[in-house]
Design a protein around this motif. Structure first.
Motif, PDB file in Angstrom:
ATOM      1  N   ARG A 113       0.831  -1.203   0.000  1.00  0.00           N
ATOM      2  CA  ARG A 113       0.000   0.000   0.000  1.00  0.00           C
ATOM      3  C   ARG A 113       0.865   1.251   0.000  1.00  0.00           C
ATOM      4  NH1 ARG A 113      -2.853   0.272   5.195  1.00  0.00           N
ATOM      5  NH2 ARG A 113      -0.918   1.272   5.829  1.00  0.00           N
ATOM      6  N   ALA A 116       2.505   1.735  -3.410  1.00  0.00           N
ATOM      7  CA  ALA A 116       1.556   2.269  -4.383  1.00  0.00           C
ATOM      8  C   ALA A 116       1.300   3.756  -4.141  1.00  0.00           C
ATOM      9  CB  ALA A 116       0.243   1.486  -4.316  1.00  0.00           C
ATOM     10  N   GLU A 120       2.578   5.571  -7.467  1.00  0.00           N
ATOM     11  CA  GLU A 120       1.521   5.773  -8.447  1.00  0.00           C
ATOM     12  C   GLU A 120       1.451   7.215  -8.949  1.00  0.00           C
ATOM     13  OE1 GLU A 120      -1.944   4.062  -6.571  1.00  0.00           O
ATOM     14  OE2 GLU A 120      -1.842   2.303  -7.885  1.00  0.00           O
ATOM     15  N   ARG A 125       2.038   1.840 -12.156  1.00  0.00           N
ATOM     16  CA  ARG A 125       0.719   1.223 -11.994  1.00  0.00           C
ATOM     17  C   ARG A 125       0.844  -0.097 -11.239  1.00  0.00           C
ATOM     18  NH1 ARG A 125      -2.325   1.852 -17.747  1.00  0.00           N
ATOM     19  NH2 ARG A 125      -4.097   1.319 -16.415  1.00  0.00           N
ATOM     20  N   PHE A 126      -0.144  -0.387 -10.416  1.00  0.00           N
ATOM     21  CA  PHE A 126      -0.160  -1.612  -9.617  1.00  0.00           C
ATOM     22  C   PHE A 126      -1.333  -2.492 -10.036  1.00  0.00           C
ATOM     23  CE2 PHE A 126       2.865   0.656  -7.254  1.00  0.00           C
ATOM     24  CZ  PHE A 126       3.456  -0.179  -6.306  1.00  0.00           C
ATOM     25  N   LEU A 127      -1.081  -3.799 -10.049  1.00  0.00           N
ATOM     26  CA  LEU A 127      -2.119  -4.766 -10.374  1.00  0.00           C
ATOM     27  C   LEU A 127      -1.905  -6.010  -9.523  1.00  0.00           C
ATOM     28  CD1 LEU A 127      -4.479  -5.740 -12.223  1.00  0.00           C
ATOM     29  CD2 LEU A 127      -2.714  -6.645 -13.765  1.00  0.00           C
ATOM     30  N   THR A 148      -6.169  -0.127  -2.791  1.00  0.00           N
ATOM     31  CA  THR A 148      -7.102   0.523  -3.715  1.00  0.00           C
ATOM     32  C   THR A 148      -6.857   0.172  -5.179  1.00  0.00           C
ATOM     33  OG1 THR A 148      -5.691   2.495  -3.789  1.00  0.00           O
ATOM     34  CG2 THR A 148      -7.441   2.463  -2.126  1.00  0.00           C
ATOM     35  N   TYR A 149      -5.703  -0.408  -5.510  1.00  0.00           N
ATOM     36  CA  TYR A 149      -5.456  -0.755  -6.908  1.00  0.00           C
ATOM     37  C   TYR A 149      -6.204  -2.056  -7.233  1.00  0.00           C
ATOM     38  CZ  TYR A 149      -1.795  -3.525  -4.566  1.00  0.00           C
ATOM     39  OH  TYR A 149      -1.109  -4.365  -3.729  1.00  0.00           O
TER      40      TYR A 149
END
Length: 208
Positions: A113, A116, A120, A125-127, A148-149
């Motif tokens: 977290r 990110a 970000e 980008r996070f996945l 949140t991603y």
């Protein structure tokens, strides 16, 4: 960009190779086969090394000449949205394989977290890829840890097996993709913000 030596976390022993290239090759070879579920749902088929990866952590940076292109990766998120890694080409992408049932995943969730939140805004980008889970537990995990991603919902593990030779055998596993969609770094086991943030920043500074 300065050369980055492999970062080894103190939380669990990992066998050291004679060089970064050898160590990285060993990790990728280790990744072939069935996914180990964080201490395992398939104990009889797991090697001691794969189980060790789930308990400790080893992070590796790959030089551009040693990187493999990410295979096709797409699916439906926990919120019902379609996502395709191909649409993220041109950005640095951090992919985290996790499950709400995985104790090391809970350990690293606050670190992810924070990563990110810090990266970000810089275009990273996070996945997530949520495996062998149910949506209720997975969504509760995201709420509890403030994730949140998006995460692809992969209850049967088919999405991660699409990585073929790069498929993870330990949970959690994290990949950093460069702007060309190649695997530039990976972490097996729970990562930390302190050790993984410099890797992400260095990949983000690279020219496509």
């Amino acid at each position: 960009m300065s050369d980055i030596r492999p970062r080894r976390f103190p939380t669990g022993p990992r066998p050291a190779g004679p060089s970064r290239r050898t160590a990285v090759t060993g990790l990728l070879v280790l990744a072939v086969g069935t996914l180990t579920a964080c201490g395992s749902t398939q104990d009889e088929g797991n090697s001691a090394e794969a189980l060790g990866a789930a308990k400790g952590s080893s992070s590796q940076y790959l030089q551009p000449g040693n990187r493999a292109l990410t295979p096709t990766l797409k699916g439906t998120t926990l919120d019902g949205e379609h996502v395709d890694i191909a649409s993220m080409r041109g950005d640095v992408v951090v992919i985290n394989v996790w499950g709400s049932w995985c104790a090391p995943c809970r350990k690293e969730a606050p670190e992810l977290r924070k990563l990110a939140e810090k990266t970000e805004p810089q275009g990273v980008r996070f996945l997530g890829i949520d495996i062998r889970d149910n949506k209720t537990a997975a969504k509760a995990f995201e709420r509890n840890f403030g994730i949140t991603y998006p995460s692809i919902y992969d209850p049967d593990g088919r999405t991660v097996t699409g990585f073929k030779q790069l498929a993870p055998r330990a949970v959690p596993t994290t990949y950093v993709l460069d702007k060309q969609g190649r695997v530039a770094a990976l972490s097996i086991g729970p990562l930390t913000y302190r050790d993984f943030h410099p890797i992400i920043e260095d990949v983000a500074r690279e020219r496509p």
